[in-house]
Design a protein around this motif. Structure first.
Motif, mmCIF file in Angstrom:
data_model
loop_
_atom_site.group_PDB
_atom_site.id
_atom_site.type_symbol
_atom_site.label_atom_id
_atom_site.label_comp_id
_atom_site.label_asym_id
_atom_site.label_seq_id
_atom_site.Cartn_x
_atom_site.Cartn_y
_atom_site.Cartn_z
ATOM 1 N N ARG A 149 0.976 -1.160 0.074
ATOM 2 C CA ARG A 149 -0.067 -0.046 0.176
ATOM 3 C C ARG A 149 0.849 1.214 0.082
ATOM 4 N NH1 ARG A 149 -2.951 -1.200 5.397
ATOM 5 N NH2 ARG A 149 -0.980 -1.789 5.745
ATOM 6 N N LEU A 150 1.879 1.182 0.751
ATOM 7 C CA LEU A 150 2.982 2.316 0.948
ATOM 8 C C LEU A 150 3.839 2.597 -0.482
ATOM 9 C CD1 LEU A 150 4.253 4.740 2.264
ATOM 10 C CD2 LEU A 150 5.786 2.991 3.406
ATOM 11 N N LEU A 151 4.115 1.532 -0.983
ATOM 12 C CA LEU A 151 4.698 1.590 -2.462
ATOM 13 C C LEU A 151 3.611 2.077 -3.543
ATOM 14 C CD1 LEU A 151 6.927 -0.212 -1.117
ATOM 15 C CD2 LEU A 151 7.037 -1.543 -3.117
ATOM 16 N N PHE A 152 2.472 1.699 -3.324
ATOM 17 C CA PHE A 152 1.453 2.242 -4.298
ATOM 18 C C PHE A 152 1.177 3.744 -4.308
ATOM 19 C CE2 PHE A 152 -2.896 3.634 -5.386
ATOM 20 C CZ PHE A 152 -2.962 3.245 -6.725
ATOM 21 N N ARG A 153 1.042 4.084 -2.876
ATOM 22 C CA ARG A 153 0.750 5.710 -2.575
ATOM 23 C C ARG A 153 2.009 6.418 -2.947
ATOM 24 N NH1 ARG A 153 -2.389 5.882 3.075
ATOM 25 N NH2 ARG A 153 -3.448 7.672 2.137
ATOM 26 N N PRO A 208 12.753 -10.753 -6.454
ATOM 27 C CA PRO A 208 11.966 -11.666 -5.844
ATOM 28 C C PRO A 208 10.716 -11.198 -5.232
ATOM 29 C CG PRO A 208 13.658 -10.913 -4.270
ATOM 30 C CD PRO A 208 14.004 -10.321 -5.746
ATOM 31 N N GLY A 209 10.289 -9.836 -5.419
ATOM 32 C CA GLY A 209 9.280 -9.208 -5.181
ATOM 33 C C GLY A 209 9.077 -7.837 -5.538
ATOM 34 N N LEU A 210 8.095 -7.231 -5.081
ATOM 35 C CA LEU A 210 8.235 -5.585 -5.241
ATOM 36 C C LEU A 210 9.252 -4.887 -4.669
ATOM 37 C CD1 LEU A 210 4.208 -4.900 -5.025
ATOM 38 C CD2 LEU A 210 5.474 -5.279 -7.320
ATOM 39 N N VAL A 232 15.234 -3.279 -1.476
ATOM 40 C CA VAL A 232 14.346 -3.694 -0.423
ATOM 41 C C VAL A 232 13.277 -4.151 -0.989
ATOM 42 C CG1 VAL A 232 13.374 -2.671 1.618
ATOM 43 C CG2 VAL A 232 15.583 -1.870 1.092
ATOM 44 N N PHE A 233 12.667 -5.226 -0.315
ATOM 45 C CA PHE A 233 11.237 -5.685 -1.013
ATOM 46 C C PHE A 233 10.173 -5.455 -0.110
ATOM 47 C CE2 PHE A 233 15.198 -7.947 -2.603
ATOM 48 C CZ PHE A 233 14.924 -7.718 -4.079
ATOM 49 N N ALA A 234 8.961 -5.242 -0.705
ATOM 50 C CA ALA A 234 7.903 -4.993 -0.055
ATOM 51 C C ALA A 234 7.642 -6.035 0.902
ATOM 52 C CB ALA A 234 6.709 -4.664 -0.883
ATOM 53 N N GLY A 235 7.209 -5.735 2.323
ATOM 54 C CA GLY A 235 6.954 -6.473 3.388
ATOM 55 C C GLY A 235 8.185 -6.918 4.208
ATOM 56 N N THR A 236 9.194 -6.318 3.838
ATOM 57 C CA THR A 236 10.591 -6.425 4.812
ATOM 58 C C THR A 236 10.669 -5.491 5.719
ATOM 59 O OG1 THR A 236 11.549 -7.533 2.530
ATOM 60 C CG2 THR A 236 12.965 -6.961 4.320
ATOM 61 N N PRO A 237 11.073 -5.938 6.917
ATOM 62 C CA PRO A 237 11.266 -4.944 7.873
ATOM 63 C C PRO A 237 12.626 -3.838 7.677
ATOM 64 C CG PRO A 237 10.650 -6.710 9.049
ATOM 65 C CD PRO A 237 10.842 -6.964 7.449
ATOM 66 N N VAL A 238 12.599 -2.627 7.674
ATOM 67 C CA VAL A 238 13.824 -1.626 7.617
ATOM 68 C C VAL A 238 14.057 -1.103 8.885
ATOM 69 C CG1 VAL A 238 14.753 0.077 6.320
ATOM 70 C CG2 VAL A 238 13.504 -1.867 5.140
ATOM 71 N N HIS A 239 15.202 -0.796 9.259
ATOM 72 C CA HIS A 239 15.425 -0.209 10.295
ATOM 73 C C HIS A 239 16.330 0.958 10.088
ATOM 74 C CE1 HIS A 239 14.708 -3.457 13.340
ATOM 75 N NE2 HIS A 239 15.013 -4.389 12.039
#
Length: 276
Positions: free
Chosen positions: A174-178, A203-205, A240-247
């Motif tokens: 959703r964040l990527l789309f917005r 491997p993903g978005l 970085v791929f959607a759904g992956t935690p980032v710090h």
């Protein structure tokens, strides 16, 4: 791969009034409160919301970018990435301002790297209001070959120690789309998962590098709300791929602050610097 020297020095200009809606949309996407009105100052990286090429649908390439060979050189390598930017803030730009953006291609180079052919395009952007320079940005675009089947990921760079803060975020679809919407970015790797997997080999978005950079600046401003920012630079290190935690982390470095975003394994995905 040669023949691009003729693009060096090419200039493109555009004039726009800075509307409030994309900034309000960005704040909503980032869960930030606040009213956007005439005179509201753009945050760092806010210039990325404006001056996107309004290419007709028929003028888009298969990847969602404008067809190659307009302002940017027609480099045919399939993967295109916004690799880095170095920004200097001279004066604040505000909602309602009429701003001119001048872009100039400063360099085109081709190299053979570990993963094949790489092409680098450097673009200098200047933003002016009434003839006064408001902001300058040196942007680096990288074009590369599609990965070979089974090609390993680039070796990770461990994140530094000594972080003064750490904000955990999970950029989801959703964040990527917005973010794609408020920046009018049609690159399909950010919203079309079959394309990202089957055509570009991810491997993903893929999370936008500039979105991660924006999240880094936002975390910094939460931690140091009174510090005036004179310069900001970032470099994308790993996707970085959607759904992956980032710090989102940072520490003083003697000249300002070093910032970095790391993944769950501790590898840096974006590194950045803040200068007063």
């Amino acid at each position: 791969m040669t023949g691009f020297d003729g693009w060096i020095g090419r200039i493109e200009t555009a004039v726009a009034q800075l509307d409030g809606w994309p900034l309000a949309g960005l704040y909503a996407a980032l869960d930030q409160a606040g009213t956007v009105e005439i005179g509201t100052a753009l945050p760092p990286t806010g210039q990325w919301l404006y001056f996107q090429p309004l290419v007709p649908q028929a003028g888009l390439g298969p990847d969602g970018h404008p067809e190659r060979g307009g302002f940017l050189p027609p480099i045919e390598l399939p993967r295109r990435m916004w690799a880095a930017s170095e920004i200097t803030f001279h004066r604040p730009m505000c909602v309602g301002d009429t701003v001119e953006k001048r872009s100039r291609i400063a360099g085109v180079s081709v190299k053979n790297g570990r993963t094949g052919t790489l092409a680098f395009v450097t673009v200098n952007h200047s933003y002016l209001k009434g003839g006064l320079l408001m902001l300058t940005e040196v942007q680096t675009l990288v074009y590369r070959e599609a990965p070979a089947p089974g090609e390993p990921a680039p070796p990770p760079q461990p994140a530094p120690g000594g972080a003064l803060w750490s904000h955990r975020v999970v950029p989801d679809t959703r964040l990527l789309f917005r973010y794609s919407a408020v920046t009018f970015n049609a690159h399909r790797i950010h919203y079309d998962e079959p394309y990202a997997r089957e055509v570009e080999g991810y491997p993903g978005l893929v999370v936008h590098g500039q979105l991660t950079a924006t999240l880094l600046v936002d975390a910094f401003r939460q931690e140091r709300p009174t510090m005036a920012i004179g310069g900001f630079s970032f470099r994308a290190m790993r996707p970085v791929f959607a759904g992956t935690p980032v710090h989102l982390e940072g520490a003083e470095d003697g000249k300002g602050y070093a910032l970095w975003a790391r993944d769950q394994a501790g590898a840096v995905v974006v590194e950045a610097k803040i200068r007063p």
